[in-house]
Scaffold this motif. Sequence first.
Motif, PDB file in Angstrom:
ATOM      1  N   SER A 222     -50.547 -30.185  21.651  1.00 49.15           N
ATOM      2  CA  SER A 222     -51.095 -30.964  22.750  1.00 49.15           C
ATOM      3  C   SER A 222     -50.042 -31.937  23.276  1.00 49.15           C
ATOM      4  CB  SER A 222     -52.338 -31.734  22.297  1.00 49.15           C
ATOM      5  OG  SER A 222     -52.799 -32.574  23.333  1.00 49.15           O
ATOM      6  N   VAL A 224     -50.985 -34.409  25.157  1.00 50.80           N
ATOM      7  CA  VAL A 224     -51.779 -35.620  25.385  1.00 50.80           C
ATOM      8  C   VAL A 224     -51.984 -36.322  24.050  1.00 50.80           C
ATOM      9  CG1 VAL A 224     -53.959 -36.537  26.250  1.00 50.80           C
ATOM     10  CG2 VAL A 224     -52.939 -34.531  27.334  1.00 50.80           C
ATOM     11  N   GLY A 285     -52.148 -37.232  36.201  1.00 51.92           N
ATOM     12  CA  GLY A 285     -52.370 -36.155  35.244  1.00 51.92           C
ATOM     13  C   GLY A 285     -51.091 -35.404  34.910  1.00 51.92           C
ATOM     14  N   ASN A 301     -57.626 -33.228  27.625  1.00 52.40           N
ATOM     15  CA  ASN A 301     -57.678 -34.656  27.304  1.00 52.40           C
ATOM     16  C   ASN A 301     -58.615 -34.974  26.133  1.00 52.40           C
ATOM     17  OD1 ASN A 301     -59.522 -33.993  29.745  1.00 52.40           O
ATOM     18  ND2 ASN A 301     -60.468 -35.825  28.873  1.00 52.40           N
ATOM     19  N   ASP A 342     -63.394 -28.954  27.613  1.00 54.91           N
ATOM     20  CA  ASP A 342     -62.747 -29.553  28.779  1.00 54.91           C
ATOM     21  C   ASP A 342     -62.477 -28.433  29.771  1.00 54.91           C
ATOM     22  OD1 ASP A 342     -61.332 -30.977  30.615  1.00 54.91           O
ATOM     23  OD2 ASP A 342     -59.667 -31.504  29.295  1.00 54.91           O
ATOM     24  N   SER A 347     -55.168 -32.933  31.932  1.00 52.08           N
ATOM     25  CA  SER A 347     -55.219 -34.165  31.149  1.00 52.08           C
ATOM     26  C   SER A 347     -56.112 -35.217  31.789  1.00 52.08           C
ATOM     27  CB  SER A 347     -53.801 -34.721  30.973  1.00 52.08           C
ATOM     28  OG  SER A 347     -53.237 -35.034  32.242  1.00 52.08           O
ATOM     29  N   ASP A 349     -59.771 -36.684  33.130  1.00 48.79           N
ATOM     30  CA  ASP A 349     -61.173 -36.590  32.726  1.00 48.79           C
ATOM     31  C   ASP A 349     -62.020 -36.299  33.966  1.00 48.79           C
ATOM     32  OD1 ASP A 349     -63.490 -36.636  31.327  1.00 48.79           O
ATOM     33  OD2 ASP A 349     -63.527 -38.802  30.980  1.00 48.79           O
TER      34      ASP A 349
END
Length: 376
Positions: A222, A224, A285, A301, A342, A347, A349
Amino acid sequence: MSKRLPSNFKRKHAATLIALSLGLTSQAAFSQETPQPEEDELVEQILITASKRSTGLQETPIAVSVTSGEAIEQTQVLDIQDMQALVPTLRVTPLQRSTNTNFSIRGFGNGTNNTGIEPSVGVFIDGVYRSRAAAQIGDLPRVQQVEVLSGPQSTLFGKNASAGVISIRTDAPSFTQEGKVTLGVGNYNQRLLRGYYTNGITDELAFSISGGINKRDGYTDSVVDGVDELNNRDRWNVRGQALYEPTSDVKLRFIADYSEIDERCCTVADFINGPTTGVVRALGGTVLDTDDPFAYESALNFNPNNQVEDGGVSLQLDVDFETFSFTSISAYRNNKSNYFADVDYTSLDILSEEGHTDIDTFTQEFRLTSIEVTTN
């Protein structure tokens, strides 16, 4: 929008597996003299149950691929998803979630993303129908043989198996004491523990117990902070059986099993950045590099969790008469799944999806099969 490849496209496997097996066998001594087969005698014949009766593979007018339990063990096939390495016509594709695993034969297969319908490729384990993909993807039990039938099979199997059938048969309990434990380690910190034990209680009753644990770290990193590696393995299963044979013509087999899956699935890979890429970047993002779609990186995210609880019981009765045999298979199964995904795959929301399913399935099969009688 960006076009993305599914997470299993050219998927990395925990392919490096070192296993240690410890076995226990207790049986009567055999004569050292082994009869030699005649020149015209067929030494080995592959028997299948694709036509709901035990017939030779060459005698059955159905396109079927047969994989023995020995081949499955030697190739370290752990679940149905790995079966595609042995059966060229079978394709197993996980989509957005573990519960949305699609099975296709010869390129045909649907029913994955719609929980309300049954898939067109039917999966049967010991004659019991698994109505949803979430009930099919657990680790394979103590397998005797796997048959993959191509083409419509709805007439014999009684379900909407318009694309084909995956029929799995496991070993019944043995009246001879047997046991085996397998320990394995692999790359991505894989830990594997599997084992079984079977023995006879009386001359008429035998039992077996088996189970396994399969854990492995994810192979997708990841980008993030706070999000773990994705596409990991975390599952376990247990299975118990009892076999009662009061006479040579009557057989009663009871099976109870339970399994759990708790994994972070699934990630995707960008291979074309569409017109919304600039908007995502303007909002802060992260957009993945499309030059290497197989970099196994994720910009989600939060952790996309998948939890599956599957279990059930079945009772099979086989009675042989003079010219026919009667079979009854009664089964009840329950499948629960929770997921949190998601679905904007960035990344940011922006969009997420959460769901819960609880499916109860009861099946009953009665079958009369004629027995070929030969007279001299």
